[in-house]
Design a protein around this motif. Sequence first.
Motif, mmCIF file in Angstrom:
data_model
loop_
_atom_site.group_PDB
_atom_site.id
_atom_site.type_symbol
_atom_site.label_atom_id
_atom_site.label_comp_id
_atom_site.label_asym_id
_atom_site.label_seq_id
_atom_site.Cartn_x
_atom_site.Cartn_y
_atom_site.Cartn_z
ATOM 1 N N VAL A 1 2.711 -19.918 3.790
ATOM 2 C CA VAL A 1 2.262 -20.397 5.101
ATOM 3 C C VAL A 1 3.237 -19.954 6.179
ATOM 4 N N GLN B 1 2.563 -16.600 7.565
ATOM 5 C CA GLN B 1 1.439 -16.557 8.505
ATOM 6 C C GLN B 1 1.821 -17.118 9.868
ATOM 7 N N LEU C 1 -4.139 -23.210 10.999
ATOM 8 C CA LEU C 1 -2.824 -23.241 10.374
ATOM 9 C C LEU C 1 -2.079 -24.522 10.752
#
Length: 389
Positions: free
Chosen positions: A298, A301, A316
Motif C-alpha cells: 500500500v 501506491q 486508498l
Amino acid sequence: MDETVKPVRVPPQLSVYSDKHVTHLVQTLVSDLLIHQPDDPISFLIHQLQRISVDVPRVLLFGPPAVGKNTVAKRLSAELRAVHVTTDTLLLDQSEPSSQTEQVPAERLVLQRLKEIDCIHKGWVLVGFPQSRLQALSLQQLGVLPEHVVLLEAPDDVLLQRFQGRQVDPLTGDIYHHTFIRPVEDIITDRLEEGRGLSEEQRLAKLQLFRREVTGLSSTYQHVLKVINGDQPHADVYQQVLAFVQIRRRSRTPRILLLGPPGSGKSHQARLLSNKYKMVDVCCGRLLRSVGADGSAVAQQIQPYLENGRPVPDSLVLQVLQERLSQMDCSCRGWILHGFPSELQQAKNLQESQYQPNRVFFLDVTDEVCLERIGLRATDPISGQRTLL
C-alpha cells in the motif's frame, strides 16, 4: 504469521450491531435483575424481554412552581407520543375513597402507573414527582430510572410574577398566562378562565420548599440531568428540552468524527479528547504519511502521491483508514478521526463503510481566524504536532 501473535481484527459490524441492539438492552436487563432480585432469574428475564421496549422515552421534569413544567411536559408527551403522568392525575384516577388513597405512598402510585402497558410500550413523561431526595431514592429502589431528567429554573421574582395572571382552559386543562403564554387561537382565548390564586405567603412557602429540596434532587439525578433556563420564551424552553430528551443515552464505544475548515483546531481538540478519554487519535494525514513510509504494498501506491503533493485517491485513503480502525485499540477504546472526509462524496463513502461515526462535531470558525491561525502555525518535524507561534 504465527496465529498466536497475529494482530486481532474485530469485525466492525460487531461493534455497530452491539451499539444498536445489545449494549443498552443488556444494561436494562442487568439493572432490572439487581433491583428486583427474582428467585428465578431466567423466567424473570424472559418475562422482561417480552415486555420491555428499550427505545421509548423515560423523562422526568421538575422545577419550582410556576416555571412552566406542566405546559412543557404536556407538549413533550404529545411530541414523543408518550404518556403524560402527573401525581394529580394519579390521585384523580384512583377509584378508592380519598382517605384510602392518601394511605398509599406516592411512589407506589407512580410505580403502578408506570408499569401499565401503555407506559411500557409508549414511554412516559413524569412531572410533579419526586419532590425530595428521599422520594427520588425510593423511586430508584423501586426500579423507576428515568433516562433524561430536566430541571427548569427561573429567578424567584419571575416565578412570583407568573403566579399572577394565570389562566386555565376549562376544556383541556391547559395553563396560559396574560403575559408569558398566550393561546394561538382566539376561540381558546374566549373560553379561558382565571386560575385559582394563592396568597403571597403560600407562594413564598412553595418556593422555599422547592429551594430546600432542589440540591438533593439534582444530586440524585446528576448523571442524567440537564438544567434549562425557564426565564425565556416558552418556545425556546421547549425546543431545548426536546433536543435534550432526543439524545439517546447509550454507553457506546466512541467513534467520533471532527469536521471543520483548516485552522479550526481539529488536531488540537482531538489530542485533548484522546488524552482525557483514552481514545485513539486518528489523524488521516499523519496516518497516510506513516503508512507511506513503512515499505508495504500500500505504501508503494501512496508514496508517489505524497512525494508530488497530490491528494491520495479516496479508495486508498479508505483502505488505510479501515485497516487502522479495525485494530484492537480502536475497537476497544474507540477513536476520534479528523482530516477525512473533507468533501461530500468522501463523507458518503465513509458512511457506506463499516466505520460510521456515532458522534460528529463541526468546528465552525470564521475565515479570518482560520487564516490567522494558519499563518502563525508551526509543526514539530518529529512528532507532527502543530502549535501556534
